[in-house]
Design an enzyme around this catalytic site. Structure first.
Site: not given
Ligand code: EPU
Length: 337
Positions: A164, A236, A332
């Protein structure tokens, strides 16, 4: 060129905050951009260049100029046996570019399906999802320096991409306006399907193709992330924090099921959504500001939330996570005003 005064930005930020800007200037091509950059009156003004405002939080009315590009077009500028080079206007909607690439059988960005925003901002922000970042396919980025007015083409390396982050986001560098993004896509399909539940979702399809990967990603995103057209949000709100291995081991003792992503550095990346959920915010609302019930990393505007109200909720989340885990979350989303 379009020039508006006292113009509402409600449709130019995905939180749908109804702030106004003193000036709104939309240029259609590089010549118009040059002209407005050289204008002495406008040079005196505070200014900000936006894409579709999908990563911004406006705290107040903006007492300056909001620039917006209307440079469009997706052109095939080079083709080899294995790859194509696309030159894309900064104002092209990112997901339209992904759909176009997938329909032509060019791989590299299918995992970045349905990310809101425009192509110029995508290259500045280094958007990423499901194990892919735009930096993996950026060949060059065409820009104008807002102070010296010089045109410069940045190579991928010169963009200084990281999670990012990029040269263009670093406030120590001169401000650069992105006009075109050149992407190198592959004709031979190399899929990246190992992230999270992508494989599981793909198992529901008869075969793995660019089109089914795009469909699977769209399904997953729609399940987890609110549509900004329906519920104001900026995806995010925080970045996923990187912590030391020792720090991670300490937390793991208390929370053995803590999810994490391995990184290439000597650090562990923790999903901020999990940290926020552990602190009890998920699904809760504070006035018109909500923490999305399916993904705690997303703050939503439940109606008429003001920018500073969203910032206050973000601050209480930051301090709760810091107090409980000793981890500092960094937004972010970019605060304006
Ligand atoms: N999780 C929880 N609770 C929640 C949300 C997530 O426990 O409410 C845990 C779960 O274990 C889940 C893990 O977090 O398996 C990962 O969640 P997710 O796959 O939704 O991904 P993220 O790490 O929360 C990142 C990016 C997203 C992107 C997804 C998929 C960042 C800040 N965010 O989210 O990007 O779509 O991975 O690759 O890196 C964005 O930047 O706006 C965005 C949506």
């Amino acid at each position: 060129m379009r020039i508006e005064q006292n113009y509402s930005l409600e449709q130019h930020n995905t939180f749908h905050i109804p702030v106004k800007t003193r000036w709104f200037i939309e240029y259609n091509n590089e010549e118009e951009l040059q002209r407005v950059l050289h204008d002495e009156y406008f040079q005196e003004c505070l200014s900000l260049h936006i894409g579709s405002g999908s990563n911004l939080l406006f705290l107040n009315d903006y007492n300056g100029i909001i620039f917006h590009s209307n440079i469009k077009g997706v052109n095939l500028v080079e083709e080899t046996d294995n790859s194509v080079l696309l030159r894309i206007g900064a104002a092209e909607k990112w997901d339209d570019v992904v759909a176009y690439a997938v329909s032509n059988g060019w791989s590299g960005i299918e995992n970045l399906s349905l990310i809101p925003g425009e192509t110029g901002a995508a290259a500045i922000q280094n958007i990423g999802a499901y194990g892919v970042e735009i930096k993996d396919v950026v060949e060059t980025v065409e820009t104008y320096n807002q102070l010296s007015f010089e045109k410069r083409i940045f190579t991928n390396k010169e963009c200084e991409y990281a999670y990012r982050r990029s040269y263009f986001k670093n406030e120590h560098n001169d401000p650069h306006i992105v006009t075109y993004v050149n992407l190198r896509l592959q004709k031979n399909t190399q899929f990246s399907i190992n992230y999270g539940n992508l494989k599981e979702e793909l198992a529901k399809y008869p075969e793995i193709t660019l089109a089914t990967i795009r469909e699977a990603i769209i399904t997953i995103r729609k399940e987890k992330l609110p549509d900004p057209a329906v519920l104001g949000n900026a995806g995010s709100f925080f970045m996923n924090p990187l912590i030391s291995i020792e720090h991670f081991e300490r937390i793991k003792k208390q929370y053995p099921s803590i999810p994490f992503y391995p990184t290439t550095e000597n650090k562990i990346k923790i999903p901020a959504g999990w940290l926020i959920e552990q602190c009890g915010f998920k699904g809760k609302s504070h006035g018109a500001v909500g923490v999305y019930e399916k993904q705690a990393l997303v703050l939503v505007n439940l109606g008429d939330a003001k920018g500073h109200e969203i910032a206050l909720v973000a601050e209480s989340i930051r301090s709760a996570v810091n107090e409980r885990f000793g981890i500092e979350l960094m937004p972010e989303v970019k605060y304006v005003g």
